[in-house]
Design an enzyme around this catalytic site. Structure first.
Site, PDB file in Angstrom:
ATOM      1  CG  ASP A  34     -24.125   7.595 -38.197  1.00  0.00           C
ATOM      2  OD1 ASP A  34     -23.637   7.913 -39.135  1.00  0.00           O
ATOM      3  OD2 ASP A  34     -24.014   6.286 -37.622  1.00  0.00           O
ATOM      4  CG  HIS A 238     -49.643  20.603 -51.543  1.00  0.00           C
ATOM      5  ND1 HIS A 238     -48.884  21.085 -51.748  1.00  0.00           N
ATOM      6  CD2 HIS A 238     -50.525  19.809 -52.288  1.00  0.00           C
ATOM      7  CE1 HIS A 238     -49.186  21.445 -52.707  1.00  0.00           C
ATOM      8  NE2 HIS A 238     -49.468  20.343 -53.216  1.00  0.00           N
ATOM      9  CG  ASP A 255     -52.649  13.771 -55.443  1.00  0.00           C
ATOM     10  OD1 ASP A 255     -51.762  13.326 -56.309  1.00  0.00           O
ATOM     11  OD2 ASP A 255     -52.396  15.481 -55.938  1.00  0.00           O
ATOM     12  CG  ASP A 266     -49.707  13.684 -60.218  1.00  0.00           C
ATOM     13  OD1 ASP A 266     -50.203  12.870 -58.699  1.00  0.00           O
ATOM     14  OD2 ASP A 266     -49.205  14.520 -60.248  1.00  0.00           O
ATOM     15  CG  HIS A 345     -54.818  23.448 -58.217  1.00  0.00           C
ATOM     16  ND1 HIS A 345     -55.033  22.263 -59.688  1.00  0.00           N
ATOM     17  CD2 HIS A 345     -55.816  22.765 -57.481  1.00  0.00           C
ATOM     18  CE1 HIS A 345     -56.360  21.557 -59.114  1.00  0.00           C
ATOM     19  NE2 HIS A 345     -56.256  21.612 -57.868  1.00  0.00           N
ATOM     20  CG  HIS A 349     -47.685  18.591 -62.914  1.00  0.00           C
ATOM     21  ND1 HIS A 349     -47.796  17.365 -62.913  1.00  0.00           N
ATOM     22  CD2 HIS A 349     -49.169  18.605 -62.303  1.00  0.00           C
ATOM     23  CE1 HIS A 349     -47.946  16.560 -62.502  1.00  0.00           C
ATOM     24  NE2 HIS A 349     -48.795  17.178 -61.474  1.00  0.00           N
ATOM     25  CG  HIS A 356     -44.943  19.370 -60.228  1.00  0.00           C
ATOM     26  ND1 HIS A 356     -44.836  19.850 -59.071  1.00  0.00           N
ATOM     27  CD2 HIS A 356     -46.193  18.376 -59.926  1.00  0.00           C
ATOM     28  CE1 HIS A 356     -46.100  19.375 -58.287  1.00  0.00           C
ATOM     29  NE2 HIS A 356     -47.145  18.634 -58.821  1.00  0.00           N
ATOM     30  CD  GLU A 379     -53.183  18.156 -60.562  1.00  0.00           C
ATOM     31  OE1 GLU A 379     -53.492  17.544 -59.954  1.00  0.00           O
ATOM     32  OE2 GLU A 379     -51.368  18.224 -61.747  1.00  0.00           O
ATOM     33  CE1 TYR A 383     -59.204  20.709 -53.932  1.00  0.00           C
ATOM     34  CE2 TYR A 383     -59.382  22.347 -55.965  1.00  0.00           C
ATOM     35  CZ  TYR A 383     -59.023  20.777 -55.448  1.00  0.00           C
ATOM     36  OH  TYR A 383     -57.753  19.980 -56.206  1.00  0.00           O
ATOM     37  NE  ARG A 401     -55.237  17.116 -57.054  1.00  0.00           N
ATOM     38  CZ  ARG A 401     -55.295  17.182 -55.135  1.00  0.00           C
ATOM     39  NH1 ARG A 401     -56.286  18.592 -55.179  1.00  0.00           N
ATOM     40  NH2 ARG A 401     -54.997  16.822 -54.465  1.00  0.00           N
ATOM     41  CD  GLU A 403     -53.282  14.434 -60.796  1.00  0.00           C
ATOM     42  OE1 GLU A 403     -52.994  14.047 -59.332  1.00  0.00           O
ATOM     43  OE2 GLU A 403     -51.569  15.114 -61.127  1.00  0.00           O
TER      44      GLU A 403
HETATM   45 CA    CA Z   1     -50.399  16.368 -59.974  1.00  0.00          CA
END
Ligand code: CA
Length: 435
Positions: A34, A238, A255, A266, A345, A349, A356, A379, A383, A401, A403
């Site tokens: 619901d 992430h 990010d 992004d 990574h 993208h 993505h 990006e 790390y 990072r 980006e």
């Molecule tokens: Ca990205």
């Protein structure tokens, strides 16, 4: 002709006059019994129709004399509309969204047979909604049964992505306007975060500020869960727990990107919680920035997508050797991907209605050639987990990072997210001004 009509025309010209194509609206996602998640329309469906409601189907019949664009929608229902808001209805589907004919959605099974049984193939992308997949299979079984006597009916279900997603890769003016707005809102949110971060503030407070800024500026919300990662959390790619208090020695990696009118930004920035970078932080930061600037600089029509990543990796590897974080021969490190413990990574993208975004990265075995109108992220990052005891201790727990969102133009790269500071001096200036 409005833009949605132009897109349908272009797609139908590619599909050909003996095909039909079916695009369902996204199903409603439930958070609990619901309780629905905020509705997010299917990108392909929205791209072709602009129609924002669930429980709808777009049927395209290229070359049909009167009914090339058919919509099935929720009919008006005064009682339901009291609870969940106005619906376009069958009349609105025609008057507002340009359908040549429209029907209540509960007539879909009944009506589609006659339309599609005259076509020899059906374009439909399966795998996104299992319930709808079953429905398409049931129609195909029905057409198998009627085909011997009728002499017509689709014999194949094909993926429309090869045409539709190729179109979505190259952004039209309305799409670029929405993207620029999404990115401008995102830039405001990142600048607000840069001013607000200080020791003792929790990651979630910064996340709330970012998401608040998105909504306050008219975005639907974050395009993906905002990553607000202080100190060593930045080395978790992430990280979305966002519950740690910031300390003066931390870098803060954010990010986050807004979703505006169905288009996603992004953007990532990393900055010190203190008003300046420490020596080791600045060394890593400047290396990532150098790699990012070099990777952006190669972007122009005609280069391959893979070259952006290659350029970033070259600069990162050279810098990691200089910092004595890697040793050996540059080429050997790159061929054996020995940089991966620091950079695991990809660099870029596609970006658009999906974070993505759709579109091939390889065509006929080769990395894709860039064209004007494509939008992509750049990006790179480094790390170094806090427990990396194989690494010089001064660098442990540093994650960086950077980006940006880049539009490919005939003049080269257009950095759409340039309004967010990224040069160390600019970042330290906004940090001091905000404190
Ligand atoms: Ca990205």
């Amino acid at each position: 002709m409005d833009l949605h009509a132009q897109r349908r025309r272009a797609l139908m010209d590619r599909l050909g006059a003996t095909a039909a194509a079916v695009f369902p609206a996204a199903p409603v996602a439930l958070r609990a019994i619901d309780v629905e998640h905020r509705y997010h329309q299917d990108s392909d469906f929205l791209y072709l129709t602009g129609f924002p409601e669930p429980e709808a189907v777009c049927l395209l019949l290229p070359g049909h004399p009167k009914e090339e664009f058919v919509l099935f929608v929720r009919p008006h229902d005064p009682e339901r509309e009291t609870w969940t808001g106005r619906r376009a209805g069958v009349d609105g589907a025609i008057a507002t969204y340009g359908a040549q004919v429209a029907y209540p959605i509960d007539q879909l099974d009944e009506k589609i047979g006659a339309y599609v049984s005259e076509r020899d193939r059906l374009y439909y992308r399966s795998g996104r909604d299992p319930t709808f997949d079953q429905r398409v299979l049931a129609w195909m079984r029905q057409w198998q049964l009627t085909r011997p006597r009728a002499g017509t009916g689709p014999t194949a279900v094909l993926d429309p992505a090869e045409f539709l997603h190729e179109m979505r890769m190259v952004k039209d003016p309305e799409e670029l306007a929405h993207l620029r707005t999404a990115i401008a809102i995102t830039a405001d949110a990142h600048r607000a975060a840069m001013r607000a971060a200080r020791p003792g503030v929790h990651e979630y407070e910064i996340e709330a500020l970012v998401d608040y800024t998105f909504r306050r500026m008219g975005a639907a919300g974050p395009a993906y869960p905002s990553i607000v990662a202080g100190g060593p959390n930045a080395t978790t790619l992430h990280y979305v727990t966002n519950d740690r208090p910031l300390t003066a020695g931390d870098l803060l990696l954010i990010d986050a990107g807004a979703d505006f009118a169905g288009y996603c930004a992004d953007v990532t920035r990393t900055f010190p919680v203190a008003d300046h970078f420490s020596g080791p932080q600045r060394a890593i930061y400047e290396l990532v920035l150098q790699a990012q600037l070099a990777a952006i600089a190669v972007i122009r029509p005609g280069i391959r997508h893979e070259q952006v990543h290659q350029r970033a990796v070259e600069v990162l590897v050279d810098g990691l050797i200089d910092l004595r974080l890697l040793s050996g021969d540059r080429q050997e490190i790159i061929s054996n991907e020995r940089y991966r413990p620091f950079y695991m990574h990809r660099t870029s993208h596609w970006l658009g209605m999906d974070v993505h975004d759709v579109g091939l990265y390889k065509v006929a075995g080769n990395s894709r050639t860039l064209e004007p109108g494509m939008v992509m992220t750049v990006e790179p990052g480094i790390y170094i987990a806090a427990d990396r005891d194989d690494v010089d201790p001064q660098f442990r727990g540093i994650g960086v990072r950077i980006e940006d969102d880049i539009l490919v133009t005939s003049d080269g790269p257009d950095v759409l997210s340039a309004a967010v500071p990224k040069h160390p001096g600019d970042i330290e200036a906004i940090r001091r001004a905000g404190a």
